[in-house]
Design a protein around this motif. Structure first.
Motif, PDB file in Angstrom:
ATOM      1  N   SER A 223       0.809  -1.220   0.000  1.00 39.60           N
ATOM      2  CA  SER A 223       0.000   0.000   0.000  1.00 39.60           C
ATOM      3  C   SER A 223       0.843   1.272   0.000  1.00 39.60           C
ATOM      4  N   ASP A 224       2.119   1.181   0.418  1.00 38.69           N
ATOM      5  CA  ASP A 224       2.978   2.368   0.379  1.00 38.69           C
ATOM      6  C   ASP A 224       3.210   2.852  -1.047  1.00 38.69           C
ATOM      7  N   PHE A 225       2.887   1.993  -2.019  1.00 40.34           N
ATOM      8  CA  PHE A 225       3.132   2.347  -3.415  1.00 40.34           C
ATOM      9  C   PHE A 225       1.831   2.491  -4.207  1.00 40.34           C
ATOM     10  N   ASN A 226       0.724   2.671  -3.489  1.00 37.89           N
ATOM     11  CA  ASN A 226      -0.522   3.022  -4.172  1.00 37.89           C
ATOM     12  C   ASN A 226      -0.301   4.290  -4.986  1.00 37.89           C
ATOM     13  N   LEU A 227      -0.738   4.277  -6.219  1.00 40.25           N
ATOM     14  CA  LEU A 227      -0.431   5.379  -7.134  1.00 40.25           C
ATOM     15  C   LEU A 227      -1.707   6.045  -7.628  1.00 40.25           C
ATOM     16  N   SER A 228      -1.777   7.365  -7.459  1.00 39.56           N
ATOM     17  CA  SER A 228      -2.883   8.166  -7.989  1.00 39.56           C
ATOM     18  C   SER A 228      -2.312   9.200  -8.950  1.00 39.56           C
ATOM     19  N   ASP A 229      -3.006   9.431 -10.050  1.00 43.23           N
ATOM     20  CA  ASP A 229      -2.513  10.413 -11.010  1.00 43.23           C
ATOM     21  C   ASP A 229      -3.665  11.209 -11.601  1.00 43.23           C
ATOM     22  N   PHE A 230      -3.366  12.455 -11.913  1.00 41.60           N
ATOM     23  CA  PHE A 230      -4.315  13.341 -12.584  1.00 41.60           C
ATOM     24  C   PHE A 230      -3.549  14.149 -13.617  1.00 41.60           C
ATOM     25  N   SER A 231      -4.101  14.249 -14.823  1.00 40.20           N
ATOM     26  CA  SER A 231      -3.456  15.054 -15.860  1.00 40.20           C
ATOM     27  C   SER A 231      -4.513  15.789 -16.665  1.00 40.20           C
ATOM     28  N   ILE A 232      -4.129  16.946 -17.163  1.00 41.48           N
ATOM     29  CA  ILE A 232      -5.009  17.742 -18.016  1.00 41.48           C
ATOM     30  C   ILE A 232      -4.173  18.354 -19.130  1.00 41.48           C
ATOM     31  N   GLN A 233      -4.713  18.325 -20.329  1.00 48.87           N
ATOM     32  CA  GLN A 233      -4.052  18.904 -21.492  1.00 48.87           C
ATOM     33  C   GLN A 233      -5.069  19.744 -22.246  1.00 48.87           C
ATOM     34  N   ALA A 234      -4.689  20.963 -22.591  1.00 51.67           N
ATOM     35  CA  ALA A 234      -5.593  21.868 -23.302  1.00 51.67           C
ATOM     36  C   ALA A 234      -4.830  22.566 -24.413  1.00 51.67           C
ATOM     37  N   TYR A 245      -1.376  20.889 -37.324  1.00 51.51           N
ATOM     38  CA  TYR A 245      -0.532  21.484 -36.291  1.00 51.51           C
ATOM     39  C   TYR A 245      -1.272  21.443 -34.955  1.00 51.51           C
ATOM     40  N   GLN A 246      -0.505  21.264 -33.895  1.00 50.01           N
ATOM     41  CA  GLN A 246      -1.105  21.236 -32.562  1.00 50.01           C
ATOM     42  C   GLN A 246      -0.187  21.935 -31.570  1.00 50.01           C
ATOM     43  N   ILE A 247      -0.779  22.719 -30.695  1.00 50.06           N
ATOM     44  CA  ILE A 247      -0.039  23.322 -29.590  1.00 50.06           C
ATOM     45  C   ILE A 247      -0.899  23.205 -28.340  1.00 50.06           C
ATOM     46  N   SER A 248      -0.268  22.870 -27.214  1.00 53.26           N
ATOM     47  CA  SER A 248      -1.061  22.630 -26.009  1.00 53.26           C
ATOM     48  C   SER A 248      -0.219  22.849 -24.759  1.00 53.26           C
ATOM     49  N   LEU A 249      -0.920  23.051 -23.652  1.00 53.55           N
ATOM     50  CA  LEU A 249      -0.338  23.080 -22.319  1.00 53.55           C
ATOM     51  C   LEU A 249      -0.757  21.809 -21.592  1.00 53.55           C
ATOM     52  N   HIS A 250       0.113  21.282 -20.741  1.00 54.60           N
ATOM     53  CA  HIS A 250      -0.258  20.088 -19.988  1.00 54.60           C
ATOM     54  C   HIS A 250       0.242  20.190 -18.553  1.00 54.60           C
ATOM     55  N   HIS A 251      -0.488  19.535 -17.676  1.00 55.39           N
ATOM     56  CA  HIS A 251      -0.152  19.528 -16.250  1.00 55.39           C
ATOM     57  C   HIS A 251      -0.456  18.142 -15.697  1.00 55.39           C
ATOM     58  N   GLN A 252       0.450  17.625 -14.876  1.00 55.69           N
ATOM     59  CA  GLN A 252       0.254  16.301 -14.286  1.00 55.69           C
ATOM     60  C   GLN A 252       0.638  16.321 -12.812  1.00 55.69           C
ATOM     61  N   MET A 253      -0.141  15.591 -12.005  1.00 53.26           N
ATOM     62  CA  MET A 253       0.144  15.437 -10.581  1.00 53.26           C
ATOM     63  C   MET A 253       0.116  13.954 -10.230  1.00 53.26           C
ATOM     64  N   LEU A 254       1.099  13.514  -9.433  1.00 55.02           N
ATOM     65  CA  LEU A 254       1.171  12.130  -8.979  1.00 55.02           C
ATOM     66  C   LEU A 254       1.198  12.085  -7.460  1.00 55.02           C
ATOM     67  N   GLN A 255       0.505  11.098  -6.916  1.00 58.21           N
ATOM     68  CA  GLN A 255       0.569  10.809  -5.488  1.00 58.21           C
ATOM     69  C   GLN A 255       1.046   9.375  -5.302  1.00 58.21           C
ATOM     70  N   LEU A 256       1.950   9.167  -4.351  1.00 58.98           N
ATOM     71  CA  LEU A 256       2.473   7.839  -4.056  1.00 58.98           C
ATOM     72  C   LEU A 256       2.240   7.542  -2.579  1.00 58.98           C
ATOM     73  N   GLY A 257       1.520   6.462  -2.312  1.00 57.41           N
ATOM     74  CA  GLY A 257       1.226   6.120  -0.930  1.00 57.41           C
ATOM     75  C   GLY A 257       0.411   7.172  -0.216  1.00 57.41           C
ATOM     76  N   GLY A 258      -0.423   7.902  -0.948  1.00 56.72           N
ATOM     77  CA  GLY A 258      -1.273   8.920  -0.350  1.00 56.72           C
ATOM     78  C   GLY A 258      -0.609  10.263  -0.155  1.00 56.72           C
ATOM     79  N   ARG A 263       4.938  16.888  -9.570  1.00 57.27           N
ATOM     80  CA  ARG A 263       4.082  17.705 -10.416  1.00 57.27           C
ATOM     81  C   ARG A 263       4.894  18.149 -11.627  1.00 57.27           C
ATOM     82  N   SER A 264       4.227  18.273 -12.746  1.00 52.66           N
ATOM     83  CA  SER A 264       4.907  18.760 -13.944  1.00 52.66           C
ATOM     84  C   SER A 264       3.984  19.693 -14.708  1.00 52.66           C
ATOM     85  N   LEU A 265       4.580  20.697 -15.326  1.00 52.82           N
ATOM     86  CA  LEU A 265       3.840  21.679 -16.111  1.00 52.82           C
ATOM     87  C   LEU A 265       4.662  21.997 -17.346  1.00 52.82           C
ATOM     88  N   GLY A 266       4.036  21.904 -18.519  1.00 55.51           N
ATOM     89  CA  GLY A 266       4.812  22.116 -19.731  1.00 55.51           C
ATOM     90  C   GLY A 266       3.984  22.544 -20.916  1.00 55.51           C
TER      91      GLY A 266
END
Length: 432
Positions: A223-234, A245-258, A263-266
């Motif tokens: 359970s210490d390695f339970n993984l939650s993730d959320f990402s959004i791209q627009a 052609y495509q251009i976008s912003l993206h953001h991701q958040m990860l949780q490990l063990g609660g 976090r990443s933003l690009g």
């Protein structure tokens, strides 16, 4: 008796040759836009050939172009059932629905086409039709929403991708004893995932999109390695002829063990070009800031250039990928955590019939770390191989079952980082 048998065989061969020749002739009429003649011949061939996707497509297109819209819907719908990933029949089916004033059914088919990531010229046509639908009625919309939820369960032989052994000999510190959380831990798991995609059509050659992903994996024995993730791209997609052609912003958040892990933003930009029918080449460039929530020395700026080539052969979709990456640490003391990388991959997806699809994926990654590892006094170099196969089966219109199995092997010149894992998973998906 022998003469009778020979005569029967000759008759059968002649019949098959005539049928094949007739369909070829029908295809020739369609290619010449001689739909009136094609429709006459298609009706004569219908009884013997209905159910053959090739014939059904020619029959449906001929019916559509000669004003026989109901017949077109029935025939083209059969094609999309038997060939769910074929773009052109689905487009023609959407057109047929428009002709019988079933705008909602047409929008559903256009949504399916966009989900197949079509070439720029096709995307442009879809945008134009959606614009036309929106102008017909106040109730019609220029936006499309689709969503998916999946539930699965499986087993992972190395949930934390930990080391095989607990004791290692190092040149700097001698024997190193790893904590339990750094040693390989196997566990069954359950996983839930969801996604929501929104597209807004602003013109024939442009649309805006927002894609969101959310998931959680629970390991029963780790359970210490339970993984939650959320990402959004627009971002926005613009088409110009055969180019996209495509251009976008993206953001991701990860949780490990609660607890918050990273976090990443690009920002990402890309282009795709349609070489010819069913053959597309493309590439992307990405820059992102990576913020490690538990170790500041791992914070870095990441640069990535990737390219792909995808094509179809019969009922099999192929994709080749290549990737180059570079990481720049925010703090020079954390340079040994960053690396330069190269990757290559191949994916094949084969539709056996209307409800059964299998896939195969293999990936290779080469990573060279940019500074000396403090434990080994040497730069770390890893070679990682991933192999994955899977199968899905359509249970109902929006419900499918899936299963996959995979193996990952990481070889490193520093033995503490050499490890592997195997996993298997099965579940269901539901599309809204």
């Amino acid at each position: 008796m022998k003469k009778v048998i020979v005569l029967c065989i000759c008759c059968l061969v002649s019949t098959f040759s005539l049928a094949a020749g007739s369909i070829a002739s029908l295809e020739n009429f369609v290619s010449q836009n001689n739909y009136s003649q094609a429709w006459q011949q298609a009706q004569q061939l219908a009884k013997a050939n209905e159910g053959d996707p090739r014939f059904d497509y020619l029959y449906g297109l001929s019916a559509l172009e000669t004003g026989n819209y109901n017949q077109a819907v029935f025939a083209l719908d059969r094609v999309t059932v038997n060939k769910p990933n074929a773009i052109r029949p689905r487009l023609e089916l959407a057109r047929a629905y428009l002709k019988i004033n079933n705008d909602q059914a047409a929008l559903r088919e256009f949504r399916e086409v966009l989900n197949l990531n079509p070439p720029a010229t096709v995307r442009n046509n879809v945008n134009r039709y959606i614009q036309a639908i929106a102008k017909k009625s106040r109730d019609s919309k220029k936006w499309i929403i689709d969503s998916l939820v999946s539930l699965s369960a499986g087993y992972d032989s190395n949930a934390n991708f930990g080391a095989d052994n607990s004791v290692f000999d190092t040149p700097v510190f001698g024997q190193v004893f790893l904590k339990d959380e750094s040693i390989k831990q196997e566990s069954p798991f359950t996983e839930v995932r969801g996604q929501l995609n929104y597209r807004y059509i602003t013109s024939d050659d442009q649309n805006w999109f927002v894609n969101t992903r959310l998931g959680h994996k629970h390991f029963q024995d780790a359970s210490d390695f339970n993984l939650s993730d959320f990402s959004i791209q627009a971002g926005s997609i613009i088409t110009a002829g055969k180019k996209q052609y495509q251009i976008s912003l993206h953001h991701q958040m990860l949780q490990l063990g609660g607890e918050s892990f990273s976090r990443s933003l690009g920002v990402e930009s890309g282009m795709a070009y349609e070489l010819e029918k069913d053959r597309i080449v493309g590439g992307t460039f990405r820059i992102e800031n990576y913020d490690h929530q538990q170790q500041n020395l791992r914070d870095a700026r990441r640069y990535e250039i990737s390219g792909y080539y995808r094509f179809d052969t019969g009922d099999t979709h192929h994709r080749l990928d290549v990737l180059f990456g570079h990481e720049q640490p925010d703090n020079e003391a954390g340079k040994h955590h960053t690396h330069n990388g190269f990757g290559a991959g191949y994916t094949a997806r084969h539709a056996w019939n209307a409800t059964q699809v299998s896939f195969f994926n293999v990936q290779y990654q080469k990573r060279k770390h940019r500074a000396t590892d403090p434990i080994y006094s040497d730069k770390r170099e890893d070679d990682r191989l991933l192999v994955k196969v899977g199968h899905s089966m359509q249970l109902a219109k929006d419900l499918s079952a899936f299963a996959d199995v995979g193996y990952i092997k990481n070889n490193s010149n520093l033995d503490i980082y050499t490890t592997d894992k195997a996993f298997v998973r099965g579940g269901i998906k539901y599309r809204f």
